[in-house]
Design a protein around this motif. Sequence first.
Motif, PDB file in Angstrom:
ATOM      1  N   GLY A   1      -5.404  -1.628  -3.140  1.00  0.00           N
ATOM      2  CA  GLY A   1      -6.936  -1.695  -3.198  1.00  0.00           C
ATOM      3  C   GLY A   1      -7.116  -0.434  -3.781  1.00  0.00           C
ATOM      4  O   GLY A   1      -6.531   0.313  -4.276  1.00  0.00           O
TER       5      GLY A   1
ATOM      6  N   ASP B   1       1.978   2.951  -2.981  1.00  0.00           N
ATOM      7  CA  ASP B   1       2.338   3.664  -4.445  1.00  0.00           C
ATOM      8  C   ASP B   1       1.245   3.394  -5.300  1.00  0.00           C
ATOM      9  O   ASP B   1       0.310   2.679  -5.018  1.00  0.00           O
TER      10      ASP B   1
ATOM     11  N   ILE C   1       0.808  -1.159  -0.018  1.00  0.00           N
ATOM     12  CA  ILE C   1      -0.044   0.068  -0.018  1.00  0.00           C
ATOM     13  C   ILE C   1       0.685   1.305  -0.005  1.00  0.00           C
ATOM     14  O   ILE C   1       2.057   1.303   0.895  1.00  0.00           O
TER      15      ILE C   1
ATOM     16  N   LEU D   1      -8.025  -5.132  -1.736  1.00  0.00           N
ATOM     17  CA  LEU D   1      -9.265  -4.782  -1.001  1.00  0.00           C
ATOM     18  C   LEU D   1      -9.658  -3.625  -1.692  1.00  0.00           C
ATOM     19  O   LEU D   1      -9.248  -2.529  -1.413  1.00  0.00           O
TER      20      LEU D   1
HETATM   21  P1  ADP Z   1      -4.469   6.011  -7.060  1.00  0.00           P
HETATM   22  O1  ADP Z   1      -5.034   7.244  -6.907  1.00  0.00           O
HETATM   23  O2  ADP Z   1      -3.123   5.659  -7.572  1.00  0.00           O
HETATM   24  O3  ADP Z   1      -5.330   4.823  -7.193  1.00  0.00           O
HETATM   25  P2  ADP Z   1      -5.052   5.491  -4.068  1.00  0.00           P
HETATM   26  O4  ADP Z   1      -5.081   6.906  -3.537  1.00  0.00           O
HETATM   27  O5  ADP Z   1      -6.666   5.377  -4.601  1.00  0.00           O
HETATM   28  O6  ADP Z   1      -3.917   5.563  -5.421  1.00  0.00           O
HETATM   29  O7  ADP Z   1      -4.513   4.689  -3.307  1.00  0.00           O
HETATM   30  C1  ADP Z   1      -3.351   4.647  -2.650  1.00  0.00           C
HETATM   31  C2  ADP Z   1      -2.729   3.552  -2.214  1.00  0.00           C
HETATM   32  O8  ADP Z   1      -3.483   2.970  -1.165  1.00  0.00           O
HETATM   33  C3  ADP Z   1      -2.507   2.436  -3.433  1.00  0.00           C
HETATM   34  O9  ADP Z   1      -1.273   1.803  -3.034  1.00  0.00           O
HETATM   35  C4  ADP Z   1      -3.653   1.663  -2.987  1.00  0.00           C
HETATM   36  O10 ADP Z   1      -3.569   0.371  -3.449  1.00  0.00           O
HETATM   37  C5  ADP Z   1      -3.940   1.822  -1.656  1.00  0.00           C
HETATM   38  N1  ADP Z   1      -5.459   1.606  -1.220  1.00  0.00           N
HETATM   39  C6  ADP Z   1      -6.204   2.329  -1.583  1.00  0.00           C
HETATM   40  N2  ADP Z   1      -7.419   1.797  -1.135  1.00  0.00           N
HETATM   41  C7  ADP Z   1      -7.189   0.914  -0.353  1.00  0.00           C
HETATM   42  C8  ADP Z   1      -7.860  -0.345   0.400  1.00  0.00           C
HETATM   43  N3  ADP Z   1      -9.148  -0.090   0.462  1.00  0.00           N
HETATM   44  N4  ADP Z   1      -7.082  -1.133   1.028  1.00  0.00           N
HETATM   45  C9  ADP Z   1      -6.062  -1.330   0.817  1.00  0.00           C
HETATM   46  N5  ADP Z   1      -5.202  -0.548   0.101  1.00  0.00           N
HETATM   47  C10 ADP Z   1      -5.903   0.515  -0.475  1.00  0.00           C
END
Ligand code: ADP
Length: 314
Positions: free
Chosen positions: A123, A29, A27, A89
């Motif tokens: 996720g 990147d 989580i 997730l």
């Molecule tokens: P992006 O805009 O690049 O999709 P996000 O802000 O959505 O990035 O997510 C930032 C990081 O947090 C990413 O590594 C993503 O995989 C992780 N992440 C986001 N939501 C979840 C979740 N519900 N469970 C686990 N990891 C998450």
Amino acid sequence: MSKKLSEFDLIDKIKTMFPTPQNMIGIGDDCAIIPQASGFDTLVSTDLLIEGVHFLRQDIQPTLLGWKAAAVNLSDIAAMGGKPIGTFLSVALPSDCSQEWIDQFLEGYHDISSCYNVSLLGGDTTRSLNTICINVGVVGTVPHGKALQRNTAQVGDLICVTGPLGDAAAGLKIILSQLPRLDHESALVLRHYHPMPRIEEGITLAATPGVHAMMDISDGIASDLRHIVKASQVGADVDVERLPFSNELLSVCQKYNWDRVQLALEGGEDYELLFTMDPQCHPAVQYHTIGQITDSNTIQWIGGNRTYEGFSHF
Ligand code: ADP
Ligand code: MG
């Protein structure tokens, strides 16, 4: 999602709760990075859970939903004989979904992740209008060429399952009929809410020469065995007398006059493994033989009083 917890607060919380193993990027990147050992194949699967379709918010404890959301995915890796590495997730949460609900959901997800030593590696998090939607993806690994598929059953193979059938279906019936939950009833309800993916068994079976085809039992073997039979272009004789039942199921079926064969064949969500193997084969897992693969191109339920269909979503 409740106002108290923003998307980024939630991701931070998840990141703290699910630390990434040293050799991986999880989580934080844009992508997860999972190192690949040479000589292995990667397994990938995803599953969607929608409030109102797969669960009722007021009915299932969020910890159990967190467990089950990951469990059904881990079971898909078990079904191929693989070892799970990481999960992904994605959640879409409506504004009336409480912070407490989310915390408990993550707690259940955390429990099963620890239990099976699998990391949450990423996720997505977003708002939803009305319903909770959950998508779990899973990545696993298996020695190259050793994944057990559905299309490789051979005529003459024994048909086997790793555990008793019908428990989860009976559990669901107890929940829906709001029956009193004495010892046996509670055990069956737990089999519905808290399935145990057969990871170790799957790995052992994939490493055993003579085991030919495999899948997990999610819709009941009347439906699941049909997939193997169709993909492998074979038939099957199932000996209804040999279906394995738990004592809990037998006692509850007797009490309420339920058809145990129907629960075993048409009830889903047991998440045991269904596999076929050469009759000379003796894999080092617990299993029950329930029939044999034939060249008939159809399934015969020997000793059953009718034909059986499994669960279908459509
Ligand atoms: P992006 O805009 O690049 O999709 P996000 O802000 O959505 O990035 O997510 C930032 C990081 O947090 C990413 O590594 C993503 O995989 C992780 N992440 C986001 N939501 C979840 C979740 N519900 N469970 C686990 N990891 C998450
Ligand atoms: Mg995103």
